[in-house]
Design a protein around this motif. Sequence first.
Motif, PDB file in Angstrom:
ATOM      1  N   HIS A 177     -10.696  -6.335   1.305  1.00 29.90           N
ATOM      2  CA  HIS A 177     -10.835  -6.427   2.754  1.00 29.90           C
ATOM      3  C   HIS A 177      -9.700  -7.262   3.356  1.00 29.90           C
ATOM      4  O   HIS A 177      -9.165  -6.923   4.423  1.00 29.90           O
ATOM      5  CB  HIS A 177     -12.188  -7.033   3.117  1.00 29.90           C
ATOM      6  N   ARG A 178      -9.330  -8.332   2.683  1.00 29.97           N
ATOM      7  CA  ARG A 178      -8.252  -9.175   3.202  1.00 29.97           C
ATOM      8  C   ARG A 178      -6.907  -8.451   3.137  1.00 29.97           C
ATOM      9  O   ARG A 178      -6.059  -8.620   4.018  1.00 29.97           O
ATOM     10  CB  ARG A 178      -8.195 -10.483   2.408  1.00 29.97           C
ATOM     11  N   ALA A 179      -6.707  -7.649   2.112  1.00 29.30           N
ATOM     12  CA  ALA A 179      -5.475  -6.863   2.019  1.00 29.30           C
ATOM     13  C   ALA A 179      -5.444  -5.773   3.094  1.00 29.30           C
ATOM     14  O   ALA A 179      -4.390  -5.503   3.685  1.00 29.30           O
ATOM     15  CB  ALA A 179      -5.360  -6.243   0.629  1.00 29.30           C
ATOM     16  N   ALA A 180      -6.600  -5.149   3.349  1.00 37.28           N
ATOM     17  CA  ALA A 180      -6.672  -4.124   4.400  1.00 37.28           C
ATOM     18  C   ALA A 180      -6.333  -4.719   5.755  1.00 37.28           C
ATOM     19  O   ALA A 180      -5.581  -4.127   6.551  1.00 37.28           O
ATOM     20  CB  ALA A 180      -8.067  -3.498   4.418  1.00 37.28           C
ATOM     21  N   LEU A 181      -6.872  -5.899   6.034  1.00 37.94           N
ATOM     22  CA  LEU A 181      -6.555  -6.576   7.294  1.00 37.94           C
ATOM     23  C   LEU A 181      -5.081  -6.966   7.354  1.00 37.94           C
ATOM     24  O   LEU A 181      -4.429  -6.857   8.393  1.00 37.94           O
ATOM     25  CB  LEU A 181      -7.427  -7.814   7.458  1.00 37.94           C
ATOM     26  N   GLY A 182      -4.554  -7.424   6.209  1.00 32.04           N
ATOM     27  CA  GLY A 182      -3.162  -7.839   6.167  1.00 32.04           C
ATOM     28  C   GLY A 182      -2.205  -6.718   6.517  1.00 32.04           C
ATOM     29  O   GLY A 182      -1.286  -6.903   7.318  1.00 32.04           O
ATOM     30  N   ILE A 183      -2.412  -5.529   5.946  1.00 29.02           N
ATOM     31  CA  ILE A 183      -1.510  -4.412   6.233  1.00 29.02           C
ATOM     32  C   ILE A 183      -1.713  -3.902   7.645  1.00 29.02           C
ATOM     33  O   ILE A 183      -0.764  -3.425   8.287  1.00 29.02           O
ATOM     34  CB  ILE A 183      -1.709  -3.270   5.197  1.00 29.02           C
ATOM     35  N   SER A 184      -2.938  -4.011   8.178  1.00 24.57           N
ATOM     36  CA  SER A 184      -3.177  -3.570   9.557  1.00 24.57           C
ATOM     37  C   SER A 184      -2.557  -4.523  10.574  1.00 24.57           C
ATOM     38  O   SER A 184      -2.267  -4.124  11.702  1.00 24.57           O
ATOM     39  CB  SER A 184      -4.680  -3.440   9.819  1.00 24.57           C
ATOM     40  N   GLU A 185      -2.363  -5.772  10.184  1.00 22.14           N
ATOM     41  CA  GLU A 185      -1.704  -6.740  11.068  1.00 22.14           C
ATOM     42  C   GLU A 185      -0.200  -6.524  11.123  1.00 22.14           C
ATOM     43  O   GLU A 185       0.443  -6.861  12.116  1.00 22.14           O
ATOM     44  CB  GLU A 185      -1.992  -8.166  10.593  1.00 22.14           C
ATOM     45  N   LYS A 186       0.361  -5.958  10.066  1.00 22.31           N
ATOM     46  CA  LYS A 186       1.808  -5.796   9.976  1.00 22.31           C
ATOM     47  C   LYS A 186       2.267  -4.372  10.243  1.00 22.31           C
ATOM     48  O   LYS A 186       3.464  -4.075  10.174  1.00 22.31           O
ATOM     49  CB  LYS A 186       2.292  -6.249   8.600  1.00 22.31           C
ATOM     50  N   SER A 187       1.342  -3.463  10.519  1.00 23.96           N
ATOM     51  CA  SER A 187       1.690  -2.076  10.813  1.00 23.96           C
ATOM     52  C   SER A 187       0.564  -1.450  11.618  1.00 23.96           C
ATOM     53  O   SER A 187      -0.476  -2.066  11.844  1.00 23.96           O
ATOM     54  CB  SER A 187       1.915  -1.288   9.506  1.00 23.96           C
ATOM     55  N   ASP A 188       0.778  -0.207  12.040  1.00 26.08           N
ATOM     56  CA  ASP A 188      -0.271   0.502  12.778  1.00 26.08           C
ATOM     57  C   ASP A 188      -1.090   1.411  11.870  1.00 26.08           C
ATOM     58  O   ASP A 188      -1.757   2.334  12.342  1.00 26.08           O
ATOM     59  CB  ASP A 188       0.345   1.317  13.920  1.00 26.08           C
ATOM     60  N   SER A 189      -1.035   1.153  10.576  1.00 30.33           N
ATOM     61  CA  SER A 189      -1.765   1.986   9.615  1.00 30.33           C
ATOM     62  C   SER A 189      -3.270   1.774   9.723  1.00 30.33           C
ATOM     63  O   SER A 189      -3.741   0.778  10.276  1.00 30.33           O
ATOM     64  CB  SER A 189      -1.303   1.660   8.186  1.00 30.33           C
ATOM     65  N   LEU A 190      -4.004   2.722   9.173  1.00 34.92           N
ATOM     66  CA  LEU A 190      -5.463   2.632   9.079  1.00 34.92           C
ATOM     67  C   LEU A 190      -5.833   2.438   7.621  1.00 34.92           C
ATOM     68  O   LEU A 190      -5.388   3.196   6.761  1.00 34.92           O
ATOM     69  CB  LEU A 190      -6.115   3.905   9.618  1.00 34.92           C
ATOM     70  N   ALA A 191      -6.607   1.408   7.329  1.00 37.41           N
ATOM     71  CA  ALA A 191      -7.004   1.106   5.950  1.00 37.41           C
ATOM     72  C   ALA A 191      -8.504   1.325   5.786  1.00 37.41           C
ATOM     73  O   ALA A 191      -9.290   0.827   6.590  1.00 37.41           O
ATOM     74  CB  ALA A 191      -6.634  -0.334   5.589  1.00 37.41           C
ATOM     75  N   ILE A 192      -8.865   2.071   4.763  1.00 36.49           N
ATOM     76  CA  ILE A 192     -10.272   2.334   4.441  1.00 36.49           C
ATOM     77  C   ILE A 192     -10.629   1.544   3.191  1.00 36.49           C
ATOM     78  O   ILE A 192      -9.929   1.616   2.181  1.00 36.49           O
ATOM     79  CB  ILE A 192     -10.517   3.835   4.198  1.00 36.49           C
ATOM     80  N   VAL A 193     -11.738   0.806   3.265  1.00 31.50           N
ATOM     81  CA  VAL A 193     -12.167  -0.038   2.146  1.00 31.50           C
ATOM     82  C   VAL A 193     -13.571   0.369   1.721  1.00 31.50           C
ATOM     83  O   VAL A 193     -14.455   0.560   2.557  1.00 31.50           O
ATOM     84  CB  VAL A 193     -12.165  -1.535   2.527  1.00 31.50           C
ATOM     85  N   VAL A 194     -13.763   0.499   0.415  1.00 33.57           N
ATOM     86  CA  VAL A 194     -15.098   0.701  -0.155  1.00 33.57           C
ATOM     87  C   VAL A 194     -15.425  -0.533  -0.977  1.00 33.57           C
ATOM     88  O   VAL A 194     -14.679  -0.893  -1.890  1.00 33.57           O
ATOM     89  CB  VAL A 194     -15.166   1.966  -1.035  1.00 33.57           C
ATOM     90  N   SER A 195     -16.526  -1.190  -0.633  1.00 32.21           N
ATOM     91  CA  SER A 195     -16.910  -2.410  -1.321  1.00 32.21           C
ATOM     92  C   SER A 195     -17.424  -2.106  -2.721  1.00 32.21           C
ATOM     93  O   SER A 195     -18.234  -1.196  -2.923  1.00 32.21           O
ATOM     94  CB  SER A 195     -17.990  -3.141  -0.524  1.00 32.21           C
ATOM     95  N   GLU A 196     -16.938  -2.882  -3.677  1.00 27.87           N
ATOM     96  CA  GLU A 196     -17.374  -2.711  -5.066  1.00 27.87           C
ATOM     97  C   GLU A 196     -18.782  -3.248  -5.273  1.00 27.87           C
ATOM     98  O   GLU A 196     -19.515  -2.769  -6.137  1.00 27.87           O
ATOM     99  CB  GLU A 196     -16.392  -3.435  -5.989  1.00 27.87           C
TER     100      GLU A 196
END
Length: 278
Positions: free
Chosen positions: A206-225
């Motif tokens: 989740h923290r990596a998904a937020l990190g890349i979304s802060e530095k780009s306009d990408s969309l990150a999908i996360v599935v919790s383990e």
Amino acid sequence: MQYFDELFLNIRARDIIDILIVAFAFYKLFMLIRETRAEQLTKGIIVLFVATKISEWLELFTVYWILEKTMTVGVLAILIVFQPELRRGLEYIGRSRFFTKSFAEIKDENLNEVVDEIVDAVASLSRQKIGALIVIERQTGLSEVVETGTKVDGRVSSGLLINIFIPNTPLHDGAVVIKEDVVKAAGCFLPLTDNASLSKELGTRHRAALGISEKSDSLAIVVSEETGAISIAENGSLARYLDIKTLKKILIDMYKPKIQRQSFFIKWRRKDEQGEEK
């Protein structure tokens, strides 16, 4: 008219070649910038330059003085800000790829197929509680992220995505990067967010998904383990506990042409045991 007549009459063949070379170089430079965050920074610089000239023409001396000094200091700032892009540009020249870059485009008839494949994969991973992190590239290029992983360059399919994230496989811990309808790479490393106010229960994905979304306009999908919950990150915000129907709608909206695309990011809040939103 006489000025233009003289201008065209004095144009030589070498002048035309000179103009074409410069135009081609600027075109390739623009294509290279499109693959990085430098595109947005370049637009900001252009706006400052135009504002400086307008203030000069309108004789707004104070505004002009401030903008002129800003532009002067900005030359040094540009070298610092664009350092990663300058490095990448030199690397492309060294690998003889600078003049051969191309961009894949998704076909309209394949839109539903691509969305269905991603949704099916996420649904399966969620049911099995298999952790996953899928980053979908949009306008801001993610070439730097792709270079940190293992290149795949395979067409998007649910089977491919599921197999990548199967536990104890070589690529399951990293992120998958998707560009249009192609899985560009897997096992990629993403920058972690610096947001200190995040819930402690959020893990590295989740923290990596937020990190890349802060530095780009990408969309990150996360599935919790741990829970199998589906989340998306976009523009530095995290929406959690999405259902498959909502995820599919978000992806369809995202893949629409720019003219049709709407703001689709829906903020969800976790409900407590009494059913009230926190």
